[in-house]
Design a protein around this motif. Structure first.
Motif, short mmCIF file in Angstrom:
data_model
loop_
_atom_site.label_atom_id
_atom_site.label_comp_id
_atom_site.label_asym_id
_atom_site.label_seq_id
_atom_site.Cartn_x
_atom_site.Cartn_y
_atom_site.Cartn_z
N TRP A 1 55.18 51.50 64.43
CA TRP A 1 55.48 52.78 65.05
C TRP A 1 56.84 53.26 64.58
N TRP A 2 56.91 54.54 64.21
CA TRP A 2 58.16 55.16 63.75
C TRP A 2 58.47 56.33 64.68
N LEU A 3 59.73 56.40 65.10
CA LEU A 3 60.18 57.48 65.99
C LEU A 3 61.32 58.21 65.29
N ARG A 4 61.18 59.54 65.16
CA ARG A 4 62.23 60.34 64.53
C ARG A 4 62.25 61.73 65.16
N PRO A 5 63.42 62.38 65.14
CA PRO A 5 63.47 63.76 65.63
C PRO A 5 62.69 64.69 64.71
N ALA A 6 62.11 65.71 65.29
CA ALA A 6 61.35 66.67 64.49
C ALA A 6 62.30 67.38 63.52
N GLY A 7 61.87 67.43 62.26
CA GLY A 7 62.68 68.08 61.23
C GLY A 7 63.64 67.16 60.53
N GLN A 8 63.72 65.89 60.90
CA GLN A 8 64.63 64.93 60.26
C GLN A 8 63.81 63.78 59.69
N PRO A 9 64.12 63.37 58.47
CA PRO A 9 63.33 62.29 57.86
C PRO A 9 63.72 60.90 58.34
N GLU A 10 64.98 60.73 58.77
CA GLU A 10 65.44 59.40 59.15
C GLU A 10 64.94 59.04 60.54
N PRO A 11 64.39 57.83 60.70
CA PRO A 11 63.88 57.43 62.02
C PRO A 11 65.00 56.98 62.95
N LEU A 12 64.76 57.19 64.23
CA LEU A 12 65.67 56.65 65.24
C LEU A 12 65.39 55.18 65.52
N ALA A 13 64.13 54.81 65.44
CA ALA A 13 63.74 53.43 65.70
C ALA A 13 62.35 53.22 65.13
N HIS A 14 62.05 51.95 64.87
CA HIS A 14 60.69 51.57 64.47
C HIS A 14 60.45 50.15 64.94
N TRP A 15 59.18 49.85 65.26
CA TRP A 15 58.82 48.56 65.80
C TRP A 15 57.36 48.28 65.46
#
Length: 386
Positions: A63-77
Motif C-alpha cells: 500500500w502506498w499513501l501520497r498526497p494528491a498531485g505529489q509523486p512522493e509517498p508519505l508512507a508505504h507498508w
C-alpha cells in the motif's frame, strides 16, 4: 442511501450545475480573497483549511499513501502486515492533516477502468445519471450490473444544443475485492478513482451506499453565523415595536389583576356552594342509610337458632356478604325474604356439608335497601332475645 435521498439527487444536481454556471462563485471567491487579505497573517493561517485529498494505491502487494498531485509517498507498508500495524502506520502518516479536511481516495491505475467522452442533448442534464446508465451497453463492453460508473460534465464545447460528458467505468470484479480488503483492514475511503498523472481523474466510483457521510463543523458554524445575522436583523426591525409592547403589557397586567380578583370571588362563591351541597349530601346520606346494628338485629331475629354466622361484610355500595353454617341452609332465603332492610338475598356458590359439625356451610349475598321503614330501624324490645 435511502429513497428520499435518491429522489432528491436529480434536483440537487440541477441546483449544483446552475450554481457553477452562475457568476456568484467567482464573485464570492474574489470577495473572500479581498477580505482575507485584510486580516493579520496569524489569523489568515488559522483560517487555512479546505479539503485535502490523499491517494491510497495498492502496488505489487504494498500500500502506498501520497498526497494528491505529489509523486512522493508519505508512507508505504506491505498488505500482508498485521491489520493493527497497517492502521497505525496510516494514522501516523496522516497525523499532520486536520481530520475535518482529510479525504482518502482509493486510486487505481488508469488501465483498470474505462473512460469515454460522449455528447448528449441538453435535455439530458436533468436526469444525467439515468441517461448514462442506458449508454453503458452501447459505450462499453459491459452490462450495467457489471460495472460501477460515474459521469463528469466537461467544459469543452459539443455543438449547439449538446454538451460533453466523460463516462468513467470500473468493473465490479476489480473493485469489490479491494473494498473487501479495505473493510477487513478497517480503512474507510471517501472515493474510488482512477490515476491521472500524479493526481486523480476527479470521479467517485465508490457505490453510493458505501460513501461516508461527513459533517463539516465549519459549515455548521457558517450556518449558525448566518442564523445569528438573521436574528439580529429581526431584532433591529422589531425595535420600534418595543415601547408599544411595553404599554400593552402594562394594560394587560392591570386587566389580569382585575380578572384574578374576580376569579377569587367566583372561587369563594363556588366553594361556599360546594360546602353547602356537601353538608346536605352527607345529611341525606346518613338519613337514607341503614345502621349496621339494625342490620345485625334484623338478621338475628330472622335467622333460626340452628344457624350461626362466621363472617359478615358490608361495603360502601350496600352489598352484604355473610358466611356461616345451618342445619337447613336452603330455608335461609325464605327467612330473609321479607326483611325490610335486606333485599335480593341469594346464595353465592354451592351449599357444602361440614363433616365436623354435621351442618351445611353456606355463603349468601344481598343488598341493603336504600330507605328502611321506621319500624324496622327501631330498637328491639327489652324483653327480646338476641
Amino acid at each position: 442511501m435511502n429513497t428520499t435521498a435518491q429522489s432528491m439527487r436529480p434536483l440537487l444536481d440541477r441546483l449544483r450545475r446552475a450554481w457553477r454556471s452562475s457568476p456568484l462563485p467567482s464573485f464570492l471567491a474574489w470577495w473572500g480573497g479581498e477580505l482575507r487579505a485584510l486580516l493579520p497573517a496569524a489569523m489568515q493561517q488559522a483560517l487555512d483549511g479546505g479539503t485535502r485529498w490523499h491517494l491510497l494505491e495498492l502496488r505489487q502487494g504494498n500500500w502506498w499513501l501520497r498526497p494528491a498531485g505529489q509523486p512522493e509517498p508519505l508512507a508505504h507498508w506491505p498488505d500482508a502486515a498485521d491489520p493493527a500495524l497497517q492502521q497505525q502506520t496510516l494514522r501516523q502518516a496522516l497525523a499532520a492533516v486536520d481530520p475535518q479536511d482529510l479525504r482518502l481516495a482509493l486510486c487505481l491505475s488508469a488501465s483498470a477502468g474505462l473512460r469515454r467522452t460522449i455528447t448528449l442533448p441538453l435535455a439530458a442534464r436533468d436526469n444525467l445519471a439515468q441517461v448514462v446508465t442506458f449508454e453503458i451497453d452501447r459505450q462499453t463492453p459491459f452490462r450495467a450490473e457489471q460495472v460501477v460508473v460515474d459521469v463528469r460534465e466537461l467544459a469543452q464545447g459539443a455543438g449547439e444544443g449538446r454538451f460533453a460528458v466523460e463516462l468513467i467505468a470500473l468493473p465490479r470484479s476489480t473493485l469489490d475485492p479491494l473494498l473487501e480488503r479495505l473493510a477487513a483492514l478497517r480503512m474507510q475511503v471517501d472515493a474510488v478513482d482512477l490515476a491521472a498523472g500524479d493526481g486523480r481523474v476527479g470521479a467517485n466510483l465508490l457505490p453510493p451506499a458505501q460513501r461516508p457521510r461527513r459533517r463539516d463543523p465549519r459549515r455548521q458554524l457558517n450556518l449558525a453565523l448566518a442564523a445569528a445575522c438573521v436574528v439580529l436583523a429581526a431584532l433591529a426591525l422589531g425595535q420600534w415595536l418595543h415601547n408599544r409592547q411595553l404599554a400593552l403589557a402594562a394594560m394587560q397586567a392591570q386587566v389580569e389583576a382585575m380578572r384574578g380578583e374576580a376569579q377569587q370571588v367566583a372561587a369563594l362563591r363556588q366553594q361556599l356552594q360546594d360546602n353547602a351541597g356537601a353538608a346536605g349530601f352527607l345529611a341525606q346520606k346518613k338519613k337514607d342509610s341503614v345502621p349496621v346494628l339494625a342490620l345485625l338485629l334484623d338478621m338475628t331475629r330472622r335467622l333460626p337458632d340452628t344457624a350461626w354466622l362466621e363472617r359478615f361484610s358490608l361495603d360502601a355500595s350496600g352489598a352484604i356478604g355473610f358466611q356461616g353454617q345451618s342445619v337447613q341452609a336452603a330455608k335461609l332465603v325464605d327467612a330473609l325474604k321479607d326483611s325490610p332492610l335486606i333485599r335480593d338475598v341469594g346464595f353465592q356458590g354451592s351449599i357444602q356439608p361440614d363433616p365436623g359439625t354435621g351442618k351445611e356451610r353456606f355463603y349468601m349475598v344481598g343488598k341493603v335497601r336504600t330507605q328502611a321503614p321506621a319500624a324496622a330501624t327501631a330498637p328491639a324490645p327489652s324483653g327480646s332475645a338476641p
